[in-house]
Motif scaffolding. Sequence first.
Motif, PDB file in Angstrom:
ATOM      1  N   ILE A   1     113.665  17.482 144.465  1.00  0.00           N
ATOM      2  CA  ILE A   1     112.428  17.960 143.853  1.00  0.00           C
ATOM      3  C   ILE A   1     112.040  17.083 142.664  1.00  0.00           C
ATOM      4  N   LEU A   2     113.006  16.735 141.818  1.00  0.00           N
ATOM      5  CA  LEU A   2     112.710  15.909 140.653  1.00  0.00           C
ATOM      6  C   LEU A   2     112.393  14.473 141.057  1.00  0.00           C
ATOM      7  N   HIS A   3     113.073  13.965 142.071  1.00  0.00           N
ATOM      8  CA  HIS A   3     112.763  12.628 142.604  1.00  0.00           C
ATOM      9  C   HIS A   3     111.299  12.551 143.012  1.00  0.00           C
TER      10      HIS A   3
ATOM     11  N   VAL B   1     108.104  22.424 138.371  1.00  0.00           N
ATOM     12  CA  VAL B   1     107.635  23.221 137.233  1.00  0.00           C
ATOM     13  C   VAL B   1     108.483  24.483 137.095  1.00  0.00           C
ATOM     14  N   GLU B   2     108.819  25.079 138.233  1.00  0.00           N
ATOM     15  CA  GLU B   2     109.675  26.270 138.236  1.00  0.00           C
ATOM     16  C   GLU B   2     111.059  25.955 137.676  1.00  0.00           C
ATOM     17  N   LEU B   3     111.620  24.808 138.072  1.00  0.00           N
ATOM     18  CA  LEU B   3     112.922  24.394 137.548  1.00  0.00           C
ATOM     19  C   LEU B   3     112.845  24.174 136.041  1.00  0.00           C
ATOM     20  N   ALA B   4     111.785  23.506 135.597  1.00  0.00           N
ATOM     21  CA  ALA B   4     111.638  23.228 134.167  1.00  0.00           C
ATOM     22  C   ALA B   4     111.504  24.521 133.378  1.00  0.00           C
TER      23      ALA B   4
ATOM     24  N   ASP C   1     106.044  20.595 146.068  1.00  0.00           N
ATOM     25  CA  ASP C   1     107.212  20.008 145.417  1.00  0.00           C
ATOM     26  C   ASP C   1     107.073  20.011 143.900  1.00  0.00           C
ATOM     27  N   VAL C   2     105.887  19.640 143.392  1.00  0.00           N
ATOM     28  CA  VAL C   2     105.701  19.632 141.939  1.00  0.00           C
ATOM     29  C   VAL C   2     105.770  21.052 141.379  1.00  0.00           C
ATOM     30  N   SER C   3     105.261  22.012 142.131  1.00  0.00           N
ATOM     31  CA  SER C   3     105.347  23.412 141.686  1.00  0.00           C
ATOM     32  C   SER C   3     106.803  23.862 141.590  1.00  0.00           C
ATOM     33  N   LEU C   4     107.642  23.384 142.518  1.00  0.00           N
ATOM     34  CA  LEU C   4     109.069  23.697 142.434  1.00  0.00           C
ATOM     35  C   LEU C   4     109.701  23.051 141.204  1.00  0.00           C
TER      36      LEU C   4
ATOM     37  N   LEU D   1     115.295  26.264 144.497  1.00  0.00           N
ATOM     38  CA  LEU D   1     116.693  26.459 144.121  1.00  0.00           C
ATOM     39  C   LEU D   1     117.101  27.917 144.309  1.00  0.00           C
ATOM     40  N   ALA D   2     116.211  28.858 143.964  1.00  0.00           N
ATOM     41  CA  ALA D   2     116.544  30.276 144.099  1.00  0.00           C
ATOM     42  C   ALA D   2     116.796  30.655 145.547  1.00  0.00           C
ATOM     43  N   VAL D   3     115.934  30.187 146.453  1.00  0.00           N
ATOM     44  CA  VAL D   3     116.118  30.489 147.876  1.00  0.00           C
ATOM     45  C   VAL D   3     117.374  29.808 148.404  1.00  0.00           C
ATOM     46  N   THR D   4     117.629  28.583 147.973  1.00  0.00           N
ATOM     47  CA  THR D   4     118.825  27.858 148.419  1.00  0.00           C
ATOM     48  C   THR D   4     120.090  28.615 148.029  1.00  0.00           C
ATOM     49  N   ARG D   5     120.145  29.065 146.787  1.00  0.00           N
ATOM     50  CA  ARG D   5     121.345  29.790 146.342  1.00  0.00           C
ATOM     51  C   ARG D   5     121.495  31.122 147.077  1.00  0.00           C
TER      52      ARG D   5
END
Length: 297
Positions: free
Chosen positions: A172-174, A247-250, A242-245, A99-103
Amino acid sequence: MTVGFIGLGVMGEPMCANLAAKSGVRVLCHDLDGAPMQRLAAHGAASATTADALAREAELVFMCLASAQATQAVADAVLLAWQGLAGPRLLVDMGTTSLAVTRRLADQTAAAGHRYVDAPVARMPAAAIDGRLSIMAGGEASDIEALMPFLRCMGTDITRCGCVGSGQVVKILHNTVLFEAVHALAEAASVARAHGVEASVLLDAIELGSADSHAARVQGRQALLPRHYPEGRFPTRYALKDVSLAVELARSAGVDAQMANGTAALLQRTMDAGWGDRYYPAMYELVAADGRDGPRD
């Protein structure tokens, strides 16, 4: 109109093939590997020698790359090539990116006077070949609407998730929910086998009850039951990314994501055991090694 597609891997190549065959516009493709570009010529796609050469000709550029670093580098090249050209043009990320890179990329693109959409995809390579992907799009409503004819060349189910970045959050959550489900199935199969119950019997019962799921019918039947984890399907290293991303979101949301953390730890162990390029349900082998079932070489 010329549309560009950069990143012709296991998913990107068939996605580009469908875009070239169905969109009715000129499609220009690029990858560091020349082989997929040669194959895509049969579908009507022309090749570009570099990403910036492609960008100079394309009003719309799709990226489908394996890492955030590659996505950032390609986006930089595209935006540099667009300097001084008539705009605004549209840059679309169809890979899975933080998400950080996307933004950051969205801000960078907007500062250059152009538009940005994140539209990551789900489902297996066979769905990419058949044009049956699920696509999760984040961005301005008008930009997503303009993209719909092209997205429908590659996918049958397109979810408008909200503003820029929301497509990545949903994707990512999917994926994380799926990996957690496979983790749960791996544990259940290992416990069943340790107590003398065939995993096939367990799956039969699961599919007849409230725990029935796509994970049981696909990953359970095709991978966990035969203990078959081929290369060329979604590998453990991609699942861990993907799971690491997730975890980062959470963490950024203040959520104690115990299930995601547990699955990430198991996937890391699977990587460390040498299964990084194998289909990610290979995590079962680490669960089995912890119990009576025993690992498979």
